[in-house]
Scaffold this motif. Structure first.
Motif, mmCIF file in Angstrom:
data_model
loop_
_atom_site.group_PDB
_atom_site.id
_atom_site.type_symbol
_atom_site.label_atom_id
_atom_site.label_comp_id
_atom_site.label_asym_id
_atom_site.label_seq_id
_atom_site.Cartn_x
_atom_site.Cartn_y
_atom_site.Cartn_z
ATOM 1 N N UNK A 1 -7.724 4.912 3.220
ATOM 2 C CA UNK A 1 -7.816 5.460 4.570
ATOM 3 C C UNK A 1 -7.334 6.678 4.847
ATOM 4 N N UNK A 2 -7.875 7.670 5.409
ATOM 5 C CA UNK A 2 -7.200 8.919 5.720
ATOM 6 C C UNK A 2 -7.362 9.076 7.375
ATOM 7 N N UNK B 1 0.868 -1.327 -0.058
ATOM 8 C CA UNK B 1 -0.050 0.301 0.029
ATOM 9 C C UNK B 1 1.034 1.253 0.127
ATOM 10 N N UNK B 2 0.443 2.287 -0.694
ATOM 11 C CA UNK B 2 1.259 3.476 -0.670
ATOM 12 C C UNK B 2 0.550 4.455 0.211
ATOM 13 N N UNK B 3 1.208 5.054 1.279
ATOM 14 C CA UNK B 3 0.858 5.944 2.285
ATOM 15 C C UNK B 3 1.591 7.153 2.272
ATOM 16 N N UNK B 4 0.893 8.328 2.253
ATOM 17 C CA UNK B 4 1.389 9.487 2.286
ATOM 18 C C UNK B 4 1.193 9.984 3.972
ATOM 19 N N UNK B 5 2.455 10.583 4.416
ATOM 20 C CA UNK B 5 2.561 10.800 5.719
ATOM 21 C C UNK B 5 2.959 12.382 5.640
ATOM 22 N N UNK B 6 2.124 13.286 6.298
ATOM 23 C CA UNK B 6 2.676 14.780 6.254
ATOM 24 C C UNK B 6 3.185 14.883 7.582
ATOM 25 N N UNK B 7 4.050 15.931 7.585
ATOM 26 C CA UNK B 7 4.785 16.303 8.923
ATOM 27 C C UNK B 7 5.619 14.886 9.368
ATOM 28 N N UNK B 8 6.337 14.512 8.279
ATOM 29 C CA UNK B 8 6.929 13.133 8.418
ATOM 30 C C UNK B 8 8.330 13.161 9.029
ATOM 31 N N UNK B 9 8.968 14.499 9.419
ATOM 32 C CA UNK B 9 10.280 14.629 9.890
ATOM 33 C C UNK B 9 10.240 15.155 11.356
ATOM 34 N N UNK B 10 9.325 15.306 11.897
ATOM 35 C CA UNK B 10 9.290 15.786 13.297
ATOM 36 C C UNK B 10 8.178 15.318 14.184
ATOM 37 N N UNK B 11 8.310 15.516 15.476
ATOM 38 C CA UNK B 11 7.087 14.827 16.331
ATOM 39 C C UNK B 11 6.974 13.430 16.106
ATOM 40 N N UNK B 12 5.629 12.688 15.991
ATOM 41 C CA UNK B 12 5.552 11.550 15.904
ATOM 42 C C UNK B 12 5.487 10.995 14.463
ATOM 43 N N UNK B 13 5.715 11.905 13.415
ATOM 44 C CA UNK B 13 6.153 11.727 11.966
ATOM 45 C C UNK B 13 6.837 10.423 11.509
ATOM 46 N N UNK C 1 -4.430 23.276 5.273
ATOM 47 C CA UNK C 1 -3.395 22.105 4.578
ATOM 48 C C UNK C 1 -3.944 20.672 4.637
ATOM 49 N N UNK C 2 -4.642 20.412 5.825
ATOM 50 C CA UNK C 2 -5.479 19.066 6.047
ATOM 51 C C UNK C 2 -6.664 18.862 5.206
ATOM 52 N N UNK C 3 -7.282 20.000 4.852
ATOM 53 C CA UNK C 3 -8.559 20.281 4.055
ATOM 54 C C UNK C 3 -8.147 19.976 2.514
ATOM 55 N N UNK C 4 -7.246 20.799 2.139
ATOM 56 C CA UNK C 4 -6.577 20.561 0.932
ATOM 57 C C UNK C 4 -6.246 19.092 0.321
ATOM 58 N N UNK C 5 -5.423 18.486 1.294
ATOM 59 C CA UNK C 5 -4.873 17.247 1.081
ATOM 60 C C UNK C 5 -6.015 16.328 0.958
ATOM 61 N N UNK D 1 -3.126 4.823 -1.641
ATOM 62 C CA UNK D 1 -3.969 4.104 -0.471
ATOM 63 C C UNK D 1 -4.424 4.543 0.624
ATOM 64 N N UNK D 2 -3.594 5.733 1.339
ATOM 65 C CA UNK D 2 -3.841 6.433 2.522
ATOM 66 C C UNK D 2 -3.327 7.624 2.681
ATOM 67 N N UNK D 3 -3.652 8.405 3.610
ATOM 68 C CA UNK D 3 -2.981 9.670 3.946
ATOM 69 C C UNK D 3 -3.137 9.762 5.369
ATOM 70 N N UNK D 4 -1.866 10.325 6.213
ATOM 71 C CA UNK D 4 -1.978 10.339 7.394
ATOM 72 C C UNK D 4 -1.456 11.873 7.577
ATOM 73 N N UNK D 5 -2.570 12.578 8.028
ATOM 74 C CA UNK D 5 -2.499 14.064 8.115
ATOM 75 C C UNK D 5 -1.733 14.158 9.629
ATOM 76 N N UNK D 6 -0.498 14.605 9.438
ATOM 77 C CA UNK D 6 0.178 14.738 10.758
ATOM 78 C C UNK D 6 0.865 16.141 10.905
ATOM 79 N N UNK D 7 0.927 16.880 9.783
ATOM 80 C CA UNK D 7 1.687 18.309 9.889
ATOM 81 C C UNK D 7 0.658 19.232 10.701
ATOM 82 N N UNK D 8 1.397 19.670 11.720
ATOM 83 C CA UNK D 8 0.685 20.768 12.496
ATOM 84 C C UNK D 8 1.963 21.414 13.071
#
Length: 159
Positions: A132-133, A8-20, A112-116, A79-86
């Motif tokens: 999944x989102x 599955x291909x999953x996009x993760x935003x905010x991937x370089x900090x916090x829980x990303x 940004x979450x709405x646009x993604x 296949x999925x999006x993890x909106x983590x950027x904040x």
């Protein structure tokens, strides 16, 4: 644990900090092809080596469409999006937060979450197995930033 994410291909935003970074590692360990999106550097040593990195600023309205096009060009699917950027910048008092700071907070934490979400929904709807989102948002950051209702409430229920 088997989350049935193999391939599955999953996009993760905010991937370089916090829980990303932890999120990208978990997804990669489960067999997902992870795409990490962040303003930071792809040189983050904590990202899994198989991760595709897209350096982009989510406050730019064109980023959502750009990211989806890059993912589809490379993987042919999403296949999925993890909106983590904040972001949350503490201020001593409520009165210390000016209009520009409110706008910047909502631009990243909400818009940004709405646009993604808007950009990935047509792709996910075409998948035979759907998609999944997930929205990851610290309750404290959401309450302080004023985005809790918008993310967890009616704004996204209408999508």
């Amino acid at each position: 644990m088997d989350l049935r994410l193999s391939g599955k291909v999953i996009l993760v935003t905010g991937a370089t900090s916090g829980i990303g970074p932890a999120t990208t590692h978990l997804l990669a360990a489960e067999g997902a092809r992870v795409v990490a999106l962040a303003r930071g550097s792809s040189a983050v040593p904590t990202l899994p080596p198989t991760t595709q990195f897209i350096r982009a600023d989510l406050t730019d309205p064109a980023t959502a469409a750009y990211a989806v096009s890059q993912i589809l060009a490379r993987h042919g699917r999403l296949d999925g999006l993890v909106n983590n950027a904040a972001a949350l910048t503490s201020r001593p008092t409520f009165a210390d937060i000016d209009d520009d700071q409110w706008h910047a907070t909502f631009e990243l934490n909400l818009h940004s979450a709405v646009r993604l979400t808007r950009a990935v929904l047509p792709v996910l709807e075409k998948n035979p197995g759907g998609g999944s989102i997930a929205y990851l948002l610290s309750p404290w950051a959401a309450q302080v930033a004023g985005a809790e209702w918008a993310i967890d409430g009616e704004a996204l229920r209408q999508l």
